[in-house]
Design an enzyme around this catalytic site. Structure first.
Site, mmCIF file in Angstrom:
data_model
loop_
_atom_site.group_PDB
_atom_site.id
_atom_site.type_symbol
_atom_site.label_atom_id
_atom_site.label_comp_id
_atom_site.label_asym_id
_atom_site.label_seq_id
_atom_site.Cartn_x
_atom_site.Cartn_y
_atom_site.Cartn_z
ATOM 1 N N LYS A 1 0.834 -1.209 0.000
ATOM 2 C CA LYS A 1 0.000 0.000 0.000
ATOM 3 C C LYS A 1 0.865 1.253 0.000
ATOM 4 O O LYS A 1 2.064 1.193 0.262
ATOM 5 C CB LYS A 1 -0.916 -0.007 1.230
ATOM 6 C CG LYS A 1 -0.199 0.022 2.581
ATOM 7 C CD LYS A 1 -1.186 -0.276 3.704
ATOM 8 C CE LYS A 1 -0.513 -0.413 5.050
ATOM 9 N NZ LYS A 1 -0.822 0.727 5.949
ATOM 10 N N ARG B 1 -9.514 0.442 15.412
ATOM 11 C CA ARG B 1 -9.599 1.158 14.112
ATOM 12 C C ARG B 1 -10.762 0.595 13.293
ATOM 13 O O ARG B 1 -11.798 1.241 13.156
ATOM 14 C CB ARG B 1 -8.246 1.004 13.402
ATOM 15 C CG ARG B 1 -8.034 1.898 12.231
ATOM 16 C CD ARG B 1 -6.563 1.934 11.787
ATOM 17 N NE ARG B 1 -6.085 0.651 11.288
ATOM 18 C CZ ARG B 1 -4.852 0.479 10.821
ATOM 19 N NH1 ARG B 1 -3.991 1.499 10.789
ATOM 20 N NH2 ARG B 1 -4.467 -0.696 10.380
ATOM 21 N N HIS C 1 -5.321 -6.951 13.840
ATOM 22 C CA HIS C 1 -4.089 -6.152 13.676
ATOM 23 C C HIS C 1 -3.618 -5.694 15.052
ATOM 24 O O HIS C 1 -4.435 -5.253 15.871
ATOM 25 C CB HIS C 1 -4.362 -4.938 12.788
ATOM 26 C CG HIS C 1 -3.127 -4.192 12.349
ATOM 27 N ND1 HIS C 1 -2.026 -4.815 11.801
ATOM 28 C CD2 HIS C 1 -2.827 -2.864 12.369
ATOM 29 C CE1 HIS C 1 -1.104 -3.918 11.508
ATOM 30 N NE2 HIS C 1 -1.566 -2.721 11.852
ATOM 31 N N ARG D 1 1.329 -10.542 7.213
ATOM 32 C CA ARG D 1 1.162 -9.347 6.393
ATOM 33 C C ARG D 1 2.435 -8.517 6.535
ATOM 34 O O ARG D 1 2.622 -7.800 7.512
ATOM 35 C CB ARG D 1 -0.067 -8.561 6.838
ATOM 36 C CG ARG D 1 -1.357 -9.374 6.758
ATOM 37 C CD ARG D 1 -2.584 -8.521 6.997
ATOM 38 N NE ARG D 1 -2.510 -7.802 8.259
ATOM 39 C CZ ARG D 1 -2.856 -8.316 9.440
ATOM 40 N NH1 ARG D 1 -3.276 -9.576 9.525
ATOM 41 N NH2 ARG D 1 -2.744 -7.598 10.544
ATOM 42 N N TYR E 1 15.872 31.780 2.347
ATOM 43 C CA TYR E 1 14.734 32.603 2.791
ATOM 44 C C TYR E 1 14.918 33.027 4.243
ATOM 45 O O TYR E 1 15.407 32.257 5.077
ATOM 46 C CB TYR E 1 13.432 31.821 2.654
ATOM 47 C CG TYR E 1 12.977 31.664 1.228
ATOM 48 C CD1 TYR E 1 12.806 30.397 0.664
ATOM 49 C CD2 TYR E 1 12.735 32.776 0.427
ATOM 50 C CE1 TYR E 1 12.393 30.246 -0.640
ATOM 51 C CE2 TYR E 1 12.316 32.624 -0.881
ATOM 52 C CZ TYR E 1 12.144 31.364 -1.421
ATOM 53 O OH TYR E 1 11.740 31.220 -2.715
ATOM 54 N N CYS F 1 13.955 25.156 0.748
ATOM 55 C CA CYS F 1 12.976 25.787 -0.150
ATOM 56 C C CYS F 1 12.085 24.711 -0.761
ATOM 57 O O CYS F 1 12.234 23.531 -0.453
ATOM 58 C CB CYS F 1 13.704 26.553 -1.242
ATOM 59 S SG CYS F 1 15.014 27.609 -0.634
ATOM 60 N N ASP G 1 12.051 23.602 -3.812
ATOM 61 C CA ASP G 1 12.707 22.738 -4.797
ATOM 62 C C ASP G 1 14.208 22.607 -4.581
ATOM 63 O O ASP G 1 14.866 21.850 -5.284
ATOM 64 C CB ASP G 1 12.481 23.317 -6.194
ATOM 65 C CG ASP G 1 11.086 23.896 -6.347
ATOM 66 O OD1 ASP G 1 10.977 25.117 -6.593
ATOM 67 O OD2 ASP G 1 10.118 23.149 -6.140
#
Ligand SMILES: Cc1ncc(COP(=O)(O)O)c(CNc2conc2O)c1O
Length: 384
Positions: free
Chosen positions: A39, A138, A168, A221, A267, A313, A315
């Site tokens: 997942k 859950r 679980h 799992r 910045y 920043c 990027d």
């Protein structure tokens, strides 16, 4: 045409995935199936590439969070005879679609079946795994009455087959085993509520599979430790076999300059060079999932640690180099250089979070390179 054009990428070592799956397979023995939990794009490692490798290494099923991820795996080539289990809740109106794609659904409410049945007809029966809530709080059935209602409905309608029952654990990765034992005992008790044992009974995530291989019933799992990551810091001394980390993250310097004492970086001009320094610019930022809080962490250049200076920043970010280095020098943010290593756990510790979150957070914008026997077999670039 290039697979990608930027100078930042993640590398997924599929040999490590293969080794980690095979190790668990050997650990739990031939009578226990390994369900590869892929997942969230295989915890950020690449869903179809990890799925294929895990199946080669002995996994017999796949598990995902919701139906879209299962359908995506089918579209990407996972054949119909490989069962996929959806671990989350699924809208009952999509039950017949799931059935047609050999996708098993997690169920935990009798009323779900009443609705799902209305959305028929079902060319082939839907496999369901009944989830029991033994203390995770859950999803899951908590009462015998609800289990009885589910069993009665399933017995009346041939559209549904109870293929599995599972639970679980909330604390399998903790040293203290009290709550784990409480959940395990509760699961054993709840199993008595079923008139017949379904083909699959499973409770173990990586932690439980690693620690109690003889108490996993007949399937594990396998998530985090398939990626070579320990389920928790506490569990590291308890690992029955070594794990091989599959994920690494790299970039290349796009600019190198010498700044004088007193000059500012990034910045807010929050960083000021104390002395004359060599500063490198690295083309990765928070839009890549390398979060602003990574400021003050270090990366590797030329096998040396280089601190991230000034604000990260969107990027790009800047690092203080140990000495002048050429533009294009490889930067390792997670992984190894010349014997020096920065692990996923190191990043998680800096961010005061768990290792699961790190690879998941490295965004779609970072191309993934897949390696087998140290050579590139595939590249995935979600930007193009
Ligand atoms: C129902 C279920 N089974 C197995 C696993 C695999 O666990 P592992 O990765 O520890 O082996 C998960 C992971 N679920 C999550 C992992 O992080 N947050 C979660 O909700 C899960 O939710």
């Amino acid at each position: 045409d290039q697979a990608f054009y930027r100078d930042t990428w993640a590398e997924i070592d599929l040999d490590a995935i293969f080794y980690n799956v095979q190790s668990m397979k050997q650990h739990v023995g031939p009578h226990v199936e390994v369900i590869a939990v892929v997942k969230a794009n295989a915890y950020g490692h690449g869903d179809i590439q990890v799925a294929k490798t895990a199946l080669e290494a002995g996994a017999t099923r796949l598990a995902v969070a919701f139906l879209d991820e299962a359908l995506a795996l089918r579209k990407k080539g996972v054949s119909l005879d490989v069962p996929i289990l959806v671990l989350g809740a699924t809208n009952p109106q999509y039950a017949s679609l799931a059935a047609s794609q050999n996708i098993a659904l997690t169920v935990f409410r009798a009323d779900w079946f009443e609705q799902a049945f209305m959305y028929g007809p079902y060319e082939q029966p839907l496999n369901v795994h009944i989830k029991l809530d033994t203390g995770m709080g859950r999803l899951g059935v908590k009462t015998k009455e609800e289990v009885q209602r589910i069993v009665n409905i399933v017995e009346q309608k041939e559209s549904f087959v109870i293929e599995g029952v599972y639970t679980h654990f909330a604390t399998a990765d903790e040293q203290n085993v009290d709550y784990f034992s409480f959940q395990y005992d509760t699961f054993m008790h709840m199993l008595e509520w079923l008139p017949a044992k379904p083909p699959l009974i499973h409770c173990a995530n990586s932690a439980a599979g690693l620690r109690y291989p003889d108490r996993v019933f007949n399937a594990v799992r396998l998530g985090i430790s398939m990626y070579g990551l320990a389920p928790s810091q506490e569990m590291k001394p308890l690992l029955p076999y070594p794990l091989k980390e599959a994920f690494s993250l790299h970039s290349r310097l796009t600019h190198v300059k010498k700044v004088k004492a007193g000059e500012k970086i990034s910045y807010g001009a929050t960083y000021e060079a104390k002395v004359d320094e060599w500063i490198g610019t690295v083309p990765i930022g928070y839009a890549d999932g390398w979060l602003r809080r990574m400021q003050h962490f270090s990366v590797l250049v030329d096998g040396k640690r280089a601190p991230i200076v000034g604000r990260v920043c969107m990027d790009q970010m800047m690092i203080r180099l140990p000495y002048e280095l050429p533009v294009g020098t490889k930067v390792t943010l997670i992984g190894e250089q010349k014997g020096e290593r920065i692990s996923v756990d190191d990043v998680a510790t800096h961010l005061n979070t768990i290792n699961y979150e790190i690879p998941c957070t490295i965004s779609y914008r970072v191309p993934r390179i897949f390696l087998k026997n140290k050579s590139i077999i595939e590249v995935r670039n979600a930007v193009l």
